[in-house]
Write an enzyme that holds these catalytic residues in place. Structure first.
Site, PDB file in Angstrom:
ATOM      1  N   GLU A 176      33.545  34.468  44.076  1.00 54.14           N
ATOM      2  CA  GLU A 176      32.308  34.128  43.085  1.00 54.14           C
ATOM      3  C   GLU A 176      31.683  32.877  43.651  1.00 54.14           C
ATOM      4  O   GLU A 176      30.573  32.423  43.451  1.00 54.14           O
ATOM      5  CB  GLU A 176      32.586  34.294  41.558  1.00 54.14           C
ATOM      6  N   HIS A 191      35.247  40.829  29.611  1.00 54.49           N
ATOM      7  CA  HIS A 191      34.001  41.808  30.222  1.00 54.49           C
ATOM      8  C   HIS A 191      33.113  41.768  29.027  1.00 54.49           C
ATOM      9  O   HIS A 191      32.207  42.756  29.006  1.00 54.49           O
ATOM     10  CB  HIS A 191      34.722  43.000  30.671  1.00 54.49           C
TER      11      HIS A 191
END
Lengths: 335, 342
Positions: free
Chosen positions: B77, B146
């Protein structure tokens, strides 16, 4: 001008710049952060990270770059910026925080940059330049410009995750990028070796991903130049990423007000004998070029003296400039 | 540097598609029109985790544009975001996919210290026209890592535009606007809206920073309360407004669409008339963006203000726990009634 004289000129200009910036920064802030009674006289404020002693690395690498090649740097970026072709006066104006500086006084030393010569900026965050450099290299490959990207970083940077991510990325996509580890053996104010697993870690970690690494004496400007020239030619020919591991020494503290008392005086004294500029001057003398070296030194001093005078007289940014160059959408309305 | 030629965009037409397809359609059009637009992220080769890189005909964008422009990346990322910054500085317009907003926390230096600050720190020498897609929101039974909504964090950072579309049409029009922006844009789609069907007028652009009226409180504009929200929560607010209308309470629901810069004019105008403001969001209420809206309205109008968001708890896995974090239409209706009676 023969090649070593040309390299010598760049190194000497960097040294003159660093010495002048250091002198202009003294006395404003103590290492502990408190302001002193001299604060008002100080012209370069804030943290000033000097590259004194590391000039051969910036010089030897950037000698083989063209303005279209893109460069990312570290918080210690003056040398890289000058070597890439930036103007010393505009740099000094920026260190003085003036409107005529490269960043209009918004960045200072730690964010010195000259995008017009492909120098995409010094960076206040260790390792942050590597992902940006691989992105730039990725774009250059997609756009087929033929240019390459180079990223300077220190030995402290190799212990952050983005170092490994960026090297992996560069190798996976076979990008035209040269990673240059400027190994000055210290991470801020802590010795790097006991904080780093493995030996020759910068090289070894690159090699573990199949990226060829070349180790070089980073205080021998001719050796750096020769190694960089070869690697850059390979990268331009499409060979993918390479790593140059240059061993050098940081002569000053982490920032200009840091007396670096955490170092062994004997080590420092020994390192000063290995100064890259002294070494190059000795070689020039041996080759009968001592007079030209002296002339180069005088010219560099005159150039930097003029830069200091210009920066001292330059205007401060208007307060209104604080609200510009933030973003386009809604600029001036939503701050 | 060499520049690519650009071509014209697709012809206008109306189609029914999902929220995910609306984004893919906008991206496909932008990539056709401008070869500088590239997309990269994990799993893009299979059309994105949620199919948001798959066209209405079921084709993956990588099959349309090739792997050089739709780039499948390693799970990195920090470097996806950082490389996006470098690409933008080197002349491309990258779309970077973060899979879920929660994972963008692994790229926070690259987004906050690098992308957002570049233009300012370097005195305008650099520009970072980058769209970072950070899907937000509770995703059923996906628990605490999430399901988060971080829009307030990014609204707090000078230099970032923050967008949160609530419908397929907005996802289409706002993604086009984000791609045309010269700024780094944090583009926050909602994971539970990917499958939402709706009509999309292709060719319609939506200006960043402009709200829309999602539910008109009354025909003459004399509503009793202004409800401001964004993203998926808009739909709960509209449901609540319908329920309130049946009770004779007129609520105007404003969808901010862009969290920064936000449409202060639209909100202040409505709240000045209704004298009552409720801000609703899915994010945790404490220090959420609702606080900014409420404070601004309180500073500029004599309206009474209230907020409604999630309790300050991580989103739990079990349905009973997850439900504690979900702001329902019934809660919105209750909060509105309380505000009116206050």
């Amino acid at each position: 001008m023969t090649e070593l004289l040309s390299l010598y000129r760049t190194m000497v200009r960097i040294r003159a710049f660093e010495d002048a910036a250091e002198a202009a920064s003294q006395g404003g802030v103590t290492w502990g952060g408190a302001a002193t009674d001299k604060a008002a006289e100080v012209r370069v404020k804030g943290p000033l990270h000097l590259s004194t002693g590391q000039e051969a690395v910036a010089t030897g690498v950037c000698a083989h770059l063209v303005p279209e090649d893109l460069l990312t740097s570290t918080h210690r970026g003056h040398g890289h910026t000058l070597a890439k072709g930036a103007d010393a006066t505009k740099m000094m104006c920026e260190l003085f925080g003036r409107a005529t500086g490269y960043n209009s006084g918004k960045g200072g030393s730690m964010h010195i940059a000259d995008f017009s010569v492909g120098m995409l900026g010094a960076n206040g965050v260790v390792t942050a330049g590597l992902p940006i450099a691989v992105g730039a290299a990725h774009a250059l490959k997609i756009r087929k410009t033929g240019a390459i990207a180079v990223s300077f970083f220190g030995d402290g940077a190799i212990n952050r995750g983005p170092f490994l991510e960026a090297l992996n990325w560069a190798q996976v996509y076979q990008l035209p990028v040269l990673f240059v580890c400027e190994d000055n053996q210290i991470s801020a104010t802590t010795k790097s070796a006991p904080m780093t697993a493995g030996s020759n870690a910068a090289s070894a970690r690159a090699e573990s991903m199949g990226i060829a690494a070349t180790r070089v004496d980073g205080n021998d400007v001719e050796a750096v130049s020769t190694a960089a020239e070869k690697l850059i030619a390979q990268i331009r020919a499409g060979a993918g990423p390479k790593l140059l591991h240059a061993i050098t020494y940081r002569q000053k503290g982490h920032v200009s007000v840091d007396p670096a008392t955490y170092r062994d005086p004997a080590e420092v004294a020994n390192a000063l004998k290995n100064d890259p500029i002294l070494r190059a001057r000795d070689v020039l003398k041996q080759r009968g070029l001592g007079d030209q070296a002296a002339q180069i030194e005088a010219e560099a001093k005159a150039e930097i003296d003029a830069a200091l005078a210009t920066a001292s007289a330059a205007p401060w940014p208007e307060k209104s400039a604080a609200y510009t160059d933030i973003m386009t959408t809604g600029e001036g309305v939503w701050a | 540097m060499t520049d690519f030629a650009t071509s014209t965009k697709a012809e206008p037409r109306v189609s029914t598609m999902t929220y995910a397809q609306a984004a893919a359609t906008a991206l496909e059009e932008a990539m056709r029109a401008d070869q500088h637009v590239v997309a990269m992220g994990e799993d893009l080769g299979r059309g994105g985790v949620f199919g948001q890189y798959r066209t209405t005909t079921g084709k993956n964008l990588v099959d349309v544009f090739g792997s050089e422009r739709v780039i499948d990346t390693p799970i990195s990322e920090a470097t996806i975001m950082g490389a996006g910054v470098g690409m933008a500085l080197a002349g491309l317009r990258p779309v970077v996919e973060m899979r879920v907003a929660d994972f963008a926390l692994c790229a926070i230096d690259e987004l906050v210290n690098q992308a957002a600050k570049n233009r300012y720190m370097f005195g305008g020498q650099g520009r970072v026209p980058l769209v970072a897609r950070l899907p937000i929101g509770i995703w059923t039974a996906s628990a605490a890592q999430h399901s988060q909504s971080f829009e307030a964090w990014f609204a707090h950072v000078p230099g970032l535009v923050v967008v949160a579309p609530s419908t397929p049409q907005d996802n289409y029009g706002l993604l086009h606007a984000a791609l045309a922006s010269g700024d780094p844009v944090v583009y926050m789609e909602h994971k539970e809206l990917w499958g939402m069907q709706g009509e999309v007028q292709q060719g319609e652009r939506i200006e960043l920073g402009r709200a829309r009226t999602a539910f008109a409180g009354s025909a003459n504009g004399n509503h009793d309360v202004t409800i401001v929200s964004w993203s998926k929560q808009i739909h709960a607010c509209v449901d609540a407004a319908k329920e309130l209308a049946a009770q004779g309470i007129h609520a105007e629901v404003i969808d901010l669409r862009t969290i920064w810069p936000w449409d202060k004019n639209a909100v202040l105008t409505s709240a000045s008339r209704s004298k009552r403001l409720l801000v609703v969001h899915e994010a945790v209420q404490a220090a959420g963006f609702g606080a900014e809206v409420a404070a601004t309205v309180a500073e500029h109008t004599d309206a009474r203000v209230a907020r409604l968001g999630a309790p300050r708890i991580p989103v739990g896995y079990a349905n009973t726990l997850e439900t504690e974090s979900r702001v329902s239409a019934a809660q919105i209706a209750q909060a509105t009634t309380r505000l009116i009676k206050r």
